[in-house]
Design an enzyme around this catalytic site. Structure first.
Site, PDB file in Angstrom:
ATOM      1  NE  ARG A 164      -4.022  -1.895   0.354  1.00  0.00           N
ATOM      2  CZ  ARG A 164      -3.990  -3.179   0.068  1.00  0.00           C
ATOM      3  NH1 ARG A 164      -3.091  -3.756  -0.269  1.00  0.00           N
ATOM      4  NH2 ARG A 164      -5.212  -3.822   0.408  1.00  0.00           N
ATOM      5  CB  SER A 236      -8.431  -1.866   5.090  1.00  0.00           C
ATOM      6  OG  SER A 236      -8.843  -3.268   4.365  1.00  0.00           O
ATOM      7  CD  GLU A 332      -5.502   0.652   2.834  1.00  0.00           C
ATOM      8  OE1 GLU A 332      -5.457  -0.326   3.365  1.00  0.00           O
ATOM      9  OE2 GLU A 332      -5.930   0.792   1.663  1.00  0.00           O
TER      10      GLU A 332
HETATM   11  N1  EPU Z   1      -9.646 -10.989  10.693  1.00  0.00           N
HETATM   12  C1  EPU Z   1     -10.350 -11.220  11.920  1.00  0.00           C
HETATM   13  N2  EPU Z   1     -11.447 -10.505  12.166  1.00  0.00           N
HETATM   14  C2  EPU Z   1     -11.798  -9.605  11.314  1.00  0.00           C
HETATM   15  C3  EPU Z   1     -11.268  -9.059  10.256  1.00  0.00           C
HETATM   16  C4  EPU Z   1     -10.382 -10.083   9.907  1.00  0.00           C
HETATM   17  O1  EPU Z   1     -10.107 -12.032  12.831  1.00  0.00           O
HETATM   18  O2  EPU Z   1     -12.788  -8.675  11.741  1.00  0.00           O
HETATM   19  C5  EPU Z   1      -8.797 -11.857  10.296  1.00  0.00           C
HETATM   20  C6  EPU Z   1      -8.877 -13.201  10.223  1.00  0.00           C
HETATM   21  O3  EPU Z   1      -7.953 -14.262  10.404  1.00  0.00           O
HETATM   22  C7  EPU Z   1      -9.005 -13.362   8.354  1.00  0.00           C
HETATM   23  C8  EPU Z   1      -7.914 -12.208   8.219  1.00  0.00           C
HETATM   24  O4  EPU Z   1      -7.919 -11.238   9.291  1.00  0.00           O
HETATM   25  O5  EPU Z   1      -8.544 -14.300   7.827  1.00  0.00           O
HETATM   26  C9  EPU Z   1      -7.775 -11.603   6.952  1.00  0.00           C
HETATM   27  O6  EPU Z   1      -9.140 -11.082   6.760  1.00  0.00           O
HETATM   28  P1  EPU Z   1      -9.498 -10.624   5.181  1.00  0.00           P
HETATM   29  O7  EPU Z   1      -9.212 -11.734   4.004  1.00  0.00           O
HETATM   30  O8  EPU Z   1     -10.704  -9.908   5.128  1.00  0.00           O
HETATM   31  O9  EPU Z   1      -7.979  -9.496   4.839  1.00  0.00           O
HETATM   32  P2  EPU Z   1      -7.562  -8.298   5.477  1.00  0.00           P
HETATM   33  O10 EPU Z   1      -6.145  -8.543   5.925  1.00  0.00           O
HETATM   34  O11 EPU Z   1      -8.383  -7.711   6.632  1.00  0.00           O
HETATM   35  C10 EPU Z   1      -6.558  -7.316   3.301  1.00  0.00           C
HETATM   36  C11 EPU Z   1      -6.734  -5.945   2.524  1.00  0.00           C
HETATM   37  C12 EPU Z   1      -8.174  -5.682   1.953  1.00  0.00           C
HETATM   38  C13 EPU Z   1      -8.233  -6.986   0.852  1.00  0.00           C
HETATM   39  C14 EPU Z   1      -8.281  -8.102   1.455  1.00  0.00           C
HETATM   40  C15 EPU Z   1      -8.255  -9.453   0.644  1.00  0.00           C
HETATM   41  C16 EPU Z   1      -5.321  -4.429   3.882  1.00  0.00           C
HETATM   42  C17 EPU Z   1      -5.183  -3.157   4.822  1.00  0.00           C
HETATM   43  N3  EPU Z   1      -6.488  -4.944   3.627  1.00  0.00           N
HETATM   44  O12 EPU Z   1      -7.714  -7.353   4.316  1.00  0.00           O
HETATM   45  O13 EPU Z   1      -8.104  -4.521   1.096  1.00  0.00           O
HETATM   46  O14 EPU Z   1      -9.557  -6.908   0.070  1.00  0.00           O
HETATM   47  O15 EPU Z   1      -6.869  -8.179   2.436  1.00  0.00           O
HETATM   48  O16 EPU Z   1      -7.160  -9.570  -0.031  1.00  0.00           O
HETATM   49  O17 EPU Z   1      -4.278  -4.898   3.336  1.00  0.00           O
HETATM   50  C18 EPU Z   1      -8.560  -2.045   1.358  1.00  0.00           C
HETATM   51  O18 EPU Z   1      -7.501  -1.928   1.314  1.00  0.00           O
HETATM   52  O19 EPU Z   1      -9.187  -1.454   1.626  1.00  0.00           O
HETATM   53  C19 EPU Z   1      -8.986  -3.637   1.464  1.00  0.00           C
HETATM   54  C20 EPU Z   1     -10.288  -3.891   1.606  1.00  0.00           C
END
Ligand code: EPU
Length: 337
Positions: A164, A236, A332
């Site tokens: 990012r 995010s 972010e």
């Molecule tokens: N998780 C939790 N609780 C929650 C949310 C997430 O425990 O409420 C944990 C779970 O273990 C889950 C893991 O976090 O498996 C990952 O969650 P998710 O797949 O939703 O991905 P993220 O890391 O929360 C990132 C990006 C998103 C992108 C997704 C999918 C960042 C800051 N965010 O989110 O990007 O869509 O991966 O690749 O890197 C954005 O940047 O606006 C965005 C939505």
């Protein structure tokens, strides 16, 4: 070119904050952008450039000029055996580009389906999702240097992309305006399906194809992320923190169930959503701001929140996560004062 005065930004930020800008200037071509940049009054003004405002938090009305690109053309500039090269205007809605690529059978950005925002901002922010980042397809960025009005063509390496992040967010913050990007797409798509729940979602489809991956990504996103038209949000709110192996091992011994992903340079990425959920914030509301009940990394505007109210909630989350886990979360979302 269109210039508006005392203009409401409510439809130009996905939190839907009812802030105003003194001036709002939209340009359709590089020439119009150059004209605007040369204007003496403009040069002196406080100014920022926005895309579709899907990563911004306005804390106040903006006393200056907000620029917005409407450069909207997509052109095939080169075709080779394996690749096609597209030159894309900074004002092209990112998901329209993905749709266009998928419809033509060109692979590389299908995992980035449904990300709000425009192509110029994608190049600055290095958007990413489901195991793919914008930098994986980027060839060049054509950008104007605001102080000198010179155009510079940046190679992928010169953009110094990270998670990012890019040179345009760090060393050159607010110094360049992106006019065009050129992306390289695959004529024989190679699918990237290793991201957890994407593979699971795809197993419901009869075959793995670009349109099905796009559908699956849109379905996963829809299940977890609120649509900004229904509930103001900026995706995010925080980045996922990246820590050293030593720090991660210490955390793991105290919190054995902590999830993690490998990160470059032998580091470890921890999902901020998990940290925030563990602190009890998921689904909680604080006045008009709330933590989304399906994804704790997303802060939402319940209707009448101000930017400061959302920033206050973000502060409380950051303090709580820091005192419980010793990790400093970094927003972010970009704050505009
Ligand atoms: N998780 C939790 N609780 C929650 C949310 C997430 O425990 O409420 C944990 C779970 O273990 C889950 C893991 O976090 O498996 C990952 O969650 P998710 O797949 O939703 O991905 P993220 O890391 O929360 C990132 C990006 C998103 C992108 C997704 C999918 C960042 C800051 N965010 O989110 O990007 O869509 O991966 O690749 O890197 C954005 O940047 O606006 C965005 C939505």
């Amino acid at each position: 070119m269109e210039i508006k005065q005392n203009y409401s930004l409510e439809e130009h930020n996905t939190f839907h904050l009812p802030v105003k800008t003194r001036w709002f200037l939209e340009y359709d071509t590089e020439e119009e952008l150059q004209t605007a940049l040369r204007d003496e009054y403009f040069m002196e003004c406080n100014k920022i450039h926005i895309g579709s405002g899907s990563n911004l938090l306005f804390l106040n009305d903006f006393d200056g000029i907000i620029l917005h690109s409407r450069i909207g053309d997509i052109t095939v500039v080169k075709e080779a055996n394996e690749h096609v090269y597209l030159r894309v205007g900074s004002g092209v809605v990112w998901d329209d580009l993905v749709k266009h690529a998928v419809a033509n059978g060109w692979g590389g950005i299908e995992n980035l389906s449904g990300i709000p925002g425009e192509t110029g901002a994608a190049a600055i922010q290095n958007i990413g999702a489901y195991g793919v980042e914008f930098k994986d397809v980027l060839e060049t960025v054509e950008a104007y240097h605001i102080p000198t009005l010179e155009k510079h063509v940046f190679t992928n390496a010169e953009c110094a992309y990270g998670y990012r992040s890019s040179i345009f967010k760090r060393e050159y913050d607010n110094q360049y305006i992106v006019a065009y990007v050129t992306v390289r797409l695959d004529k024989q798509p190679r699918f990237s399906l290793s991201y957890g729940n994407l593979g699971r979602e795809l197993s419901r489809y009869p075959e793995i194809s670009l349109p099905n991956i796009r559908e699956a990504v849109l379905a996963v996103r829809q299940a977890k992320l609120p649509h900004p038209e229904q509930l103001g949000n900026a995706g995010s709110f925080f980045m996922n923190p990246v820590v050293s192996v030593e720090q991660f091992d210490r955390l793991k011994s105290e919190f054995p169930e902590i999830p993690s992903y490998p990160a470059p340079e032998n580091k470890v990425k921890i999902p901020a959503g998990w940290l925030i959920e563990q602190c009890g914030f998921k689904g909680k509301s604080y006045g008009n701001a709330a933590v989304y009940h399906k994804q704790a990394l997303v802060l939402v505007n319940l209707g009448n929140a101000s930017g400061s109210e959302i920033a206050l909630l973000a502060d409380v989350i950051m303090e709580t996560v820091a005192s419980r886990f010793g990790i400093t979360l970094t927003p972010e979302v970009k704050y505009i004062c």
